[in-house]
Design a protein around this motif. Structure first.
Motif, PDB file in Angstrom:
ATOM      1  N   ARG A 170       0.834  -1.199   0.000  1.00 34.28           N
ATOM      2  CA  ARG A 170       0.000   0.000   0.000  1.00 34.28           C
ATOM      3  C   ARG A 170       0.874   1.256   0.000  1.00 34.28           C
ATOM      4  O   ARG A 170       1.879   1.314   0.710  1.00 34.28           O
ATOM      5  CB  ARG A 170      -0.899   0.034   1.242  1.00 34.28           C
ATOM      6  N   GLU A 171       0.464   2.230  -0.783  1.00 33.06           N
ATOM      7  CA  GLU A 171       1.135   3.532  -0.754  1.00 33.06           C
ATOM      8  C   GLU A 171       0.514   4.443   0.288  1.00 33.06           C
ATOM      9  O   GLU A 171       1.144   5.409   0.732  1.00 33.06           O
ATOM     10  CB  GLU A 171       1.060   4.200  -2.129  1.00 33.06           C
ATOM     11  N   LEU A 172      -0.726   4.127   0.696  1.00 32.09           N
ATOM     12  CA  LEU A 172      -1.429   4.961   1.669  1.00 32.09           C
ATOM     13  C   LEU A 172      -2.303   4.083   2.553  1.00 32.09           C
ATOM     14  O   LEU A 172      -3.025   3.227   2.058  1.00 32.09           O
ATOM     15  CB  LEU A 172      -2.301   5.997   0.941  1.00 32.09           C
ATOM     16  N   LEU A 173      -2.226   4.301   3.858  1.00 37.90           N
ATOM     17  CA  LEU A 173      -3.150   3.690   4.807  1.00 37.90           C
ATOM     18  C   LEU A 173      -4.015   4.786   5.412  1.00 37.90           C
ATOM     19  O   LEU A 173      -3.502   5.821   5.856  1.00 37.90           O
ATOM     20  CB  LEU A 173      -2.408   2.971   5.933  1.00 37.90           C
ATOM     21  N   VAL A 174      -5.331   4.560   5.431  1.00 37.45           N
ATOM     22  CA  VAL A 174      -6.278   5.470   6.068  1.00 37.45           C
ATOM     23  C   VAL A 174      -6.903   4.711   7.228  1.00 37.45           C
ATOM     24  O   VAL A 174      -7.642   3.748   7.023  1.00 37.45           O
ATOM     25  CB  VAL A 174      -7.358   5.946   5.075  1.00 37.45           C
ATOM     26  N   LEU A 175      -6.595   5.140   8.450  1.00 37.44           N
ATOM     27  CA  LEU A 175      -7.005   4.401   9.641  1.00 37.44           C
ATOM     28  C   LEU A 175      -7.857   5.297  10.530  1.00 37.44           C
ATOM     29  O   LEU A 175      -7.399   6.341  11.005  1.00 37.44           O
ATOM     30  CB  LEU A 175      -5.777   3.918  10.428  1.00 37.44           C
ATOM     31  N   ASP A 176      -9.090   4.883  10.755  1.00 37.74           N
ATOM     32  CA  ASP A 176     -10.013   5.629  11.622  1.00 37.74           C
ATOM     33  C   ASP A 176     -10.042   4.940  12.984  1.00 37.74           C
ATOM     34  O   ASP A 176     -10.564   3.840  13.117  1.00 37.74           O
ATOM     35  CB  ASP A 176     -11.408   5.648  10.985  1.00 37.74           C
ATOM     36  N   GLU A 177      -9.464   5.572  14.002  1.00 38.82           N
ATOM     37  CA  GLU A 177      -9.388   5.034  15.366  1.00 38.82           C
ATOM     38  C   GLU A 177      -8.755   3.635  15.384  1.00 38.82           C
ATOM     39  O   GLU A 177      -9.378   2.660  15.821  1.00 38.82           O
ATOM     40  CB  GLU A 177     -10.784   4.988  16.000  1.00 38.82           C
ATOM     41  N   PRO A 178      -7.509   3.490  14.935  1.00 39.76           N
ATOM     42  CA  PRO A 178      -6.918   2.151  14.819  1.00 39.76           C
ATOM     43  C   PRO A 178      -6.620   1.472  16.152  1.00 39.76           C
ATOM     44  O   PRO A 178      -6.454   0.255  16.185  1.00 39.76           O
ATOM     45  CB  PRO A 178      -5.613   2.414  14.055  1.00 39.76           C
ATOM     46  N   THR A 179      -6.536   2.230  17.259  1.00 40.26           N
ATOM     47  CA  THR A 179      -6.242   1.610  18.552  1.00 40.26           C
ATOM     48  C   THR A 179      -7.482   1.443  19.411  1.00 40.26           C
ATOM     49  O   THR A 179      -7.377   1.139  20.602  1.00 40.26           O
ATOM     50  CB  THR A 179      -5.195   2.438  19.324  1.00 40.26           C
ATOM     51  N   ASN A 180      -8.653   1.602  18.819  1.00 39.37           N
ATOM     52  CA  ASN A 180      -9.897   1.460  19.569  1.00 39.37           C
ATOM     53  C   ASN A 180     -10.018   0.047  20.154  1.00 39.37           C
ATOM     54  O   ASN A 180      -9.921  -0.951  19.452  1.00 39.37           O
ATOM     55  CB  ASN A 180     -11.087   1.742  18.655  1.00 39.37           C
ATOM     56  N   GLY A 181     -10.230  -0.046  21.476  1.00 35.69           N
ATOM     57  CA  GLY A 181     -10.434  -1.330  22.118  1.00 35.69           C
ATOM     58  C   GLY A 181      -9.179  -2.071  22.500  1.00 35.69           C
ATOM     59  O   GLY A 181      -9.263  -3.165  23.059  1.00 35.69           O
ATOM     60  N   LEU A 182      -8.012  -1.505  22.221  1.00 38.35           N
ATOM     61  CA  LEU A 182      -6.775  -2.203  22.534  1.00 38.35           C
ATOM     62  C   LEU A 182      -6.297  -1.886  23.950  1.00 38.35           C
ATOM     63  O   LEU A 182      -6.481  -0.767  24.441  1.00 38.35           O
ATOM     64  CB  LEU A 182      -5.680  -1.810  21.534  1.00 38.35           C
ATOM     65  N   ASP A 183      -5.670  -2.880  24.574  1.00 40.07           N
ATOM     66  CA  ASP A 183      -5.055  -2.638  25.873  1.00 40.07           C
ATOM     67  C   ASP A 183      -3.741  -1.879  25.648  1.00 40.07           C
ATOM     68  O   ASP A 183      -3.317  -1.678  24.501  1.00 40.07           O
ATOM     69  CB  ASP A 183      -4.830  -3.956  26.613  1.00 40.07           C
ATOM     70  N   PRO A 184      -3.079  -1.410  26.725  1.00 44.31           N
ATOM     71  CA  PRO A 184      -1.848  -0.624  26.544  1.00 44.31           C
ATOM     72  C   PRO A 184      -0.790  -1.328  25.702  1.00 44.31           C
ATOM     73  O   PRO A 184      -0.126  -0.692  24.874  1.00 44.31           O
ATOM     74  CB  PRO A 184      -1.378  -0.382  27.983  1.00 44.31           C
ATOM     75  N   GLN A 185      -0.625  -2.647  25.907  1.00 42.01           N
ATOM     76  CA  GLN A 185       0.364  -3.371  25.122  1.00 42.01           C
ATOM     77  C   GLN A 185      -0.035  -3.406  23.648  1.00 42.01           C
ATOM     78  O   GLN A 185       0.800  -3.195  22.759  1.00 42.01           O
ATOM     79  CB  GLN A 185       0.526  -4.801  25.647  1.00 42.01           C
ATOM     80  N   GLY A 186      -1.314  -3.663  23.383  1.00 42.22           N
ATOM     81  CA  GLY A 186      -1.780  -3.677  22.004  1.00 42.22           C
ATOM     82  C   GLY A 186      -1.665  -2.316  21.350  1.00 42.22           C
ATOM     83  O   GLY A 186      -1.334  -2.199  20.160  1.00 42.22           O
ATOM     84  N   THR A 187      -1.951  -1.264  22.117  1.00 39.45           N
ATOM     85  CA  THR A 187      -1.825   0.098  21.595  1.00 39.45           C
ATOM     86  C   THR A 187      -0.386   0.389  21.199  1.00 39.45           C
ATOM     87  O   THR A 187      -0.112   0.969  20.147  1.00 39.45           O
ATOM     88  CB  THR A 187      -2.301   1.114  22.649  1.00 39.45           C
ATOM     89  N   ARG A 188       0.547  -0.041  22.049  1.00 41.44           N
ATOM     90  CA  ARG A 188       1.963   0.175  21.728  1.00 41.44           C
ATOM     91  C   ARG A 188       2.355  -0.596  20.477  1.00 41.44           C
ATOM     92  O   ARG A 188       3.097  -0.077  19.619  1.00 41.44           O
ATOM     93  CB  ARG A 188       2.834  -0.268  22.908  1.00 41.44           C
ATOM     94  N   GLU A 189       1.851  -1.827  20.333  1.00 41.86           N
ATOM     95  CA  GLU A 189       2.183  -2.622  19.160  1.00 41.86           C
ATOM     96  C   GLU A 189       1.659  -1.980  17.880  1.00 41.86           C
ATOM     97  O   GLU A 189       2.350  -1.952  16.858  1.00 41.86           O
ATOM     98  CB  GLU A 189       1.619  -4.033  19.320  1.00 41.86           C
ATOM     99  N   VAL A 190       0.429  -1.457  17.941  1.00 44.85           N
ATOM    100  CA  VAL A 190      -0.133  -0.806  16.757  1.00 44.85           C
ATOM    101  C   VAL A 190       0.648   0.462  16.435  1.00 44.85           C
ATOM    102  O   VAL A 190       0.919   0.768  15.268  1.00 44.85           O
ATOM    103  CB  VAL A 190      -1.629  -0.498  16.964  1.00 44.85           C
ATOM    104  N   ARG A 191       1.017   1.204  17.464  1.00 45.61           N
ATOM    105  CA  ARG A 191       1.810   2.418  17.250  1.00 45.61           C
ATOM    106  C   ARG A 191       3.129   2.077  16.561  1.00 45.61           C
ATOM    107  O   ARG A 191       3.538   2.734  15.599  1.00 45.61           O
ATOM    108  CB  ARG A 191       2.071   3.107  18.581  1.00 45.61           C
TER     109      ARG A 191
END
Length: 324
Positions: A170-191
């Motif tokens: 992909r040349e572009l990702l459009v993400l609307d609230e990508p960390t919604n529902g994630l715990d702190p560890q999951g949020t860090r992984e997505v980041r």
């Protein structure tokens, strides 16, 4: 190419959009009943940026994203993605997560991704198994690949949705609230995942209500308020526009205020047992030395630098629950 649309929906002109992943000019959406959701939006998202799209409830963020992806027709204005004014032409190069895609509850995570992949006319069916496995591994769901979607937690479902955007290059990702529902560890992984994707040259356009996350991963931001863009640019430059303040804890508030004024500090605000002022170009150590030299009893000195939350509130006058 960028296509201009007048209020009646007619094409007026076309012009190139170079050097940017997303460009809008005068983009407007008025719904039936007269509700103006997006008003003359001029937005530029540089290629390779991690662009944070912020705004309070009802500011027009999701409507903007829907117009960019061709899900909602604009009332007027121009828009282009990856240099193309036609979302249909550009979408093969775009991965998008908007308000969470629908999955089949009785299929496994891997089977759901195969369904998504089959709907992409540009995807090579000969490599689907490899690409599905890679996408699941990147979001930490390799061990749950055969588990049915209905057994996924909210965080796992969000990760699967992100995996669906990563099935192809992909040349572009459009993400609307990508960390919604994630715990702190999951949020860090997505980041970290977003940073990794961006490091590979992909532009990431992310709408989020977690300002601390935006501050850690975004290079640029745009702030919406009541359908209008009130700020846009590199995050570092926008933050530097907010002058840091110095806070002095002292029983000699009046005397300290006089010293700060003599040094040229502005917006001196006395309080009970302390005072603050805009630091400007003054150095904190010089302020401290001047206070001590004048006999001010200094109990403590703190430099308060503006955060993204401070900038957001200054621009919108609202709190930071910005999902819209």
């Amino acid at each position: 190419m960028t296509m201009t649309i007048d209020a009646a929906g007619g094409a007026l002109m076309a012009s190139p959009a170079e050097g940017a992943a997303i460009v809008t000019r005068g983009l407007t959406k008025r719904f039936r009943g007269g509700q103006l959701a997006v008003d003359q939006l001029d937005l530029t998202v540089p290629r390779g940026a991690v662009f944070g799209f912020l705004g309070p409830n009802g500011s027009g963020k999701t409507t903007t994203i829907r117009m960019l992806l061709g899900l909602v027709a604009p009332t007027a204005g121009t828009s282009s993605i990856l240099g193309s004014g036609s979302p249909r032409q550009a979408l093969t190069k775009v991965g998008a997560l908007v308000e969470g895609p629908a999955f089949y509850p009785y299929l496994s995570g891997a089977a759901n991704l195969r369904r998504f992949d089959a709907a992409d006319p540009s995807a090579d069916p000969r490599t689907v198994e490899r690409r599905v496995a890679e996408a699941l591994d990147r979001v930490g769901l390799a061990a749950a690949a055969k588990k049915r979607y209905r057994a996924y937690s909210l965080g796992m479902r969000q990760r699967l949705a992100i995996a669906a955007t990563l099935l192809g290059p992909r040349e572009l990702l459009v993400l609307d609230e990508p960390t919604n529902g994630l715990d702190p560890q999951g949020t860090r992984e997505v980041r970290n995942l977003i940073k990794d994707v961006a490091a590979g040259g992909t532009t990431v356009f992310v709408s989020s209500h977690l300002l601390a996350e935006v501050e850690q991963m975004c290079t640029h931001i745009g702030v919406m308020r009541t359908g209008r863009l009130v700020a846009e640019g590199p995050l570092a430059e926008l933050r530097s526009a907010n002058v840091p303040r110095i806070r002095v804890e002292t029983p000699d508030v009046a005397q300290a205020a006089a010293v700060l004024a003599t040094l040229g500090l502005t917006d001196v605000s006395p309080g009970s047992g302390e005072l603050s002022a805009e630091l400007g170009h003054a150095l904190p150590e010089h302020v401290t030395a001047a206070l001590v030299r004048e006999g001010v009893a200094v109990r403590g000195i703190h430099v308060v630098r503006p955060t993204l939350e401070d900038l957001f509130v200054d621009l919108t006058g609202e709190g930071f629950d910005v999902e819209a």
